[in-house]
Design a protein around this motif. Structure first.
Motif, mmCIF file in Angstrom:
data_model
loop_
_atom_site.group_PDB
_atom_site.id
_atom_site.type_symbol
_atom_site.label_atom_id
_atom_site.label_comp_id
_atom_site.label_asym_id
_atom_site.label_seq_id
_atom_site.Cartn_x
_atom_site.Cartn_y
_atom_site.Cartn_z
ATOM 1 N N ASN A 1 -3.632 -0.752 -1.858
ATOM 2 C CA ASN A 1 -4.271 0.509 -1.480
ATOM 3 C C ASN A 1 -3.364 1.715 -1.778
ATOM 4 O OD1 ASN A 1 -5.693 2.548 -0.072
ATOM 5 N ND2 ASN A 1 -4.694 1.983 1.839
ATOM 6 N N ALA A 2 -3.941 2.769 -2.351
ATOM 7 C CA ALA A 2 -3.256 4.044 -2.577
ATOM 8 C C ALA A 2 -2.018 3.922 -3.465
ATOM 9 C CB ALA A 2 -2.889 4.696 -1.241
ATOM 10 N N ASN A 3 -2.184 3.252 -4.601
ATOM 11 C CA ASN A 3 -1.197 3.284 -5.664
ATOM 12 C C ASN A 3 -1.858 3.955 -6.873
ATOM 13 O OD1 ASN A 3 1.496 1.739 -5.024
ATOM 14 N ND2 ASN A 3 -0.120 0.577 -3.995
ATOM 15 N N GLN A 4 -1.358 3.694 -8.072
ATOM 16 C CA GLN A 4 -1.924 4.291 -9.286
ATOM 17 C C GLN A 4 -2.079 3.231 -10.369
ATOM 18 O OE1 GLN A 4 -2.999 7.449 -10.230
ATOM 19 N NE2 GLN A 4 -3.007 7.938 -8.050
ATOM 20 N N ALA B 1 0.827 -1.210 0.000
ATOM 21 C CA ALA B 1 0.000 0.000 0.000
ATOM 22 C C ALA B 1 0.863 1.262 0.000
ATOM 23 C CB ALA B 1 -0.931 0.007 1.207
ATOM 24 N N CYS B 2 0.299 2.334 -0.535
ATOM 25 C CA CYS B 2 0.909 3.670 -0.478
ATOM 26 C C CYS B 2 2.298 3.706 -1.114
ATOM 27 C CB CYS B 2 0.971 4.180 0.963
ATOM 28 S SG CYS B 2 -0.611 4.221 1.806
ATOM 29 N N ASN B 3 2.415 3.104 -2.280
ATOM 30 C CA ASN B 3 3.652 3.173 -3.040
ATOM 31 C C ASN B 3 3.404 3.900 -4.364
ATOM 32 O OD1 ASN B 3 5.971 1.801 -1.597
ATOM 33 N ND2 ASN B 3 4.391 0.228 -1.367
ATOM 34 N N LYS B 4 4.258 3.687 -5.349
ATOM 35 C CA LYS B 4 4.148 4.389 -6.632
ATOM 36 C C LYS B 4 3.989 3.405 -7.778
ATOM 37 C CE LYS B 4 7.019 8.200 -4.908
ATOM 38 N NZ LYS B 4 8.267 8.991 -5.091
ATOM 39 N N ILE B 5 3.177 2.384 -7.514
ATOM 40 C CA ILE B 5 2.990 1.311 -8.479
ATOM 41 C C ILE B 5 1.922 1.711 -9.502
ATOM 42 C CG2 ILE B 5 2.363 -1.115 -8.752
ATOM 43 C CD1 ILE B 5 3.188 -1.462 -5.764
ATOM 44 N N THR B 6 2.237 1.544 -10.764
ATOM 45 C CA THR B 6 1.289 1.867 -11.839
ATOM 46 C C THR B 6 0.819 0.569 -12.510
ATOM 47 O OG1 THR B 6 2.910 2.049 -13.624
ATOM 48 C CG2 THR B 6 2.589 4.000 -12.219
ATOM 49 N N SER B 7 0.073 0.722 -13.567
ATOM 50 C CA SER B 7 -0.444 -0.458 -14.275
ATOM 51 C C SER B 7 0.683 -1.330 -14.824
ATOM 52 C CB SER B 7 -1.369 -0.025 -15.409
ATOM 53 O OG SER B 7 -0.691 0.812 -16.325
ATOM 54 N N ASP B 8 1.801 -0.713 -15.201
ATOM 55 C CA ASP B 8 2.934 -1.497 -15.701
ATOM 56 C C ASP B 8 3.491 -2.418 -14.629
ATOM 57 O OD1 ASP B 8 2.770 -0.382 -18.211
ATOM 58 O OD2 ASP B 8 4.239 1.193 -17.813
ATOM 59 N N GLY B 9 3.491 -1.955 -13.393
ATOM 60 C CA GLY B 9 3.947 -2.795 -12.291
ATOM 61 C C GLY B 9 2.953 -3.890 -11.970
ATOM 62 N N SER C 1 -7.279 -5.477 -1.994
ATOM 63 C CA SER C 1 -7.615 -4.071 -1.775
ATOM 64 C C SER C 1 -7.010 -3.231 -2.888
ATOM 65 C CB SER C 1 -7.091 -3.570 -0.426
ATOM 66 O OG SER C 1 -7.350 -2.186 -0.284
ATOM 67 N N VAL C 2 -7.887 -2.512 -3.598
ATOM 68 C CA VAL C 2 -7.435 -1.568 -4.625
ATOM 69 C C VAL C 2 -8.013 -0.182 -4.316
ATOM 70 C CG1 VAL C 2 -7.047 -3.259 -6.455
ATOM 71 C CG2 VAL C 2 -9.349 -2.303 -6.123
ATOM 72 N N VAL C 3 -8.176 0.117 -3.056
ATOM 73 C CA VAL C 3 -8.725 1.400 -2.608
ATOM 74 C C VAL C 3 -7.862 2.549 -3.135
ATOM 75 C CG1 VAL C 3 -9.132 2.829 -0.552
ATOM 76 C CG2 VAL C 3 -9.777 0.404 -0.546
#
Length: 439
Positions: free
Chosen positions: A305-308, A277-285, A332-334
């Motif tokens: 939770n709380a990525n992109q 949670a709360c990292n900088k992961i995008t769809s590529d990750g 969780s994809v909040v």
């Protein structure tokens, strides 16, 4: 000879044991009052109240252990927070109370002096299995004392140092402890201001440590963009076969780091709960996570939770969950900037995947298609209200979603005093992947 009135022949032994236990269990409150007088210390009314309530609890006698909850954030009774002097008195009482196997001292005002008292107690105690010191004022020197006390301690299973600003140096003492201690099963160093060296040293220790089942390394202070700490943790996962629960929240992790973790998890068959949670992961990750889920048969809880991850990331996950994975139970994809396309894809995946029972989606972009899809899942009984964080309601013929206070880790920073935290609707992670009695 002692007469055991009211006991038949079959119950004589039980009555005798009861009498013996009653004779060895001290009156905690009376003992506390006496120690206060002996040491010339004033009574802390909150401690006195907790001990009086404990004296009324038969559970102390008849169960394997009893946790003394002296949390400084209690809202049910007036609280005078525990000081270092208060702790010195309390520890003197607990030395004769072997039935106290857990001690919750969260949100008090203990400093390094209190940590010294606790370290001495840990060296002496043969019964304490759970110790919660989260959000006190313990610093580096206090961390050193507690960590060194755990070198020889063979009873403590769960240690929470959450929110004490022990820093990089303090964290290093705990990393060194993990090379020696072979009893501790869960260590929580989240929000402790640990840094790069501590994370690398901890990963190194966990290459050899076979007892730790869960570790929380949330929110370190990292000033590098190279993700070297994630690389070291990934290498550890290739070798470690005992870790069940890993928390890497707020690590600044990007897609490169997720790829390294996924590579390691192909070779790991123990991790059941992964918190990113709360990292900088995008769809590529998330593409790497999707590929992992097609193969992995161990992971049960995934917190993003709380990525992109957006719609594309949600679609990658839904494809893996719909067609391949039958192990994941909670996702969780909040707050991931997902709109209708991705949320509907996840809801469709749940129709074919019967193992995924908990899904948390609040904080994304709900359109009418999303609301209808989630409402349908709930109406058909596929998704239970206690396993999600949304509830449908209707206004003027249109379906909307309201937020429910449910999640994977609702009680990380606090626990209610009036019911057990194992209720699945508020803390799904405890119900699905608790790794031992005190975790």
């Amino acid at each position: 000879m002692v007469m055991l009135l009211g006991c038949n022949n079959d119950a004589i032994t039980l009555c005798f044991v009861f009498q013996q236990v009653m004779s060895v269990c001290p009156d905690l409150h009376q003992h506390y009052v006496q120690v206060c007088q002996n040491l010339g210390q004033p009574e802390n009314p909150f401690i006195a109240h907790v001990l009086r309530e404990a004296d009324k609890n038969d559970e102390i006698i008849w169960t394997k252990g009893f946790t003394l909850k002296i949390a400084g954030n209690s809202h049910l009774v007036p609280v005078q927070r525990v000081t270092d002097d208060n702790l010195q008195v309390l520890v003197s009482v607990l030395r004769t109370a072997a039935f106290v196997t857990g001690l919750d001292l969260r949100y008090n005002v203990l400093t390094d002096a209190g940590a010294k008292t606790m370290a001495t107690f840990l060296q002496e105690s043969s019964s304490l299995r759970y110790l919660n010191l989260m959000f006190n004022n313990i610093g580096t020197s206090g961390a050193e004392l507690i960590a060194k006390a755990l070198h020889g301690n063979e009873t403590l299973l769960h240690m929470r140092m959450t929110g004490n600003k022990i820093g990089e140096k303090g964290g290093m003492f705990f990393a060194s402890m993990l090379q020696i201690n072979s009893t501790l099963e869960k260590l929580d160093l989240g929000d402790c201001d640990i840094g790069v060296q501590c994370l690398i040293a901890t990963a190194s220790a966990l290459n050899q440590n076979k007892s730790v089942k869960a570790i929380n390394l949330n929110r370190p202070l990292l000033f590098s963009q190279e993700e070297e700490t994630t690389v070291h943790l990934a290498l550890m996962l290739k070798n470690n076969s005992s870790l069940v629960e890993l928390h890497l929240c707020k690590h600044g992790m990007k897609n490169f780091g997720v790829e390294r973790l996924c590579e390691a998890l192909y070779e790991n068959s123990s991790v059941r709960y992964l918190n990113l949670a709360c990292n900088k992961i995008t769809s590529d990750g998330v593409k790497f996570l999707g590929k992992l889920l097609k193969w992995n048969q161990t992971l049960q809880i995934l917190d993003l939770n709380a990525n992109q991850i957006e719609d594309d990331g949600a679609v990658y996950l839904s494809e893996a969950l719909a067609l391949y994975n039958r192990t994941l139970q909670a996702l969780s994809v909040v707050s991931n900037n997902i709109s209708g396309k991705g949320l509907v894809a996840l809801s469709e995946a749940m129709k074919t995947n019967t193992e995924l029972s908990c899904i948390y989606i609040w904080g994304n972009k709900f359109d009418e298609a999303t609301c209808m899809a989630l409402s349908e899942l709930i109406q058909m009984g596929r998704l239970k209200l206690n396993c999600t964080d949304v509830e449908p309601y209707e206004v003027d013929g249109h379906i909307y979603l309201a937020e429910l206070s449910h999640g994977l880790q609702k009680h990380y920073y606090w626990t209610p005093s009036y019911w057990a935290v194992t209720k699945k609707d508020a803390n799904a992670s405890l119900a699905i992947a608790a790794v031992s009695e005190y975790l």
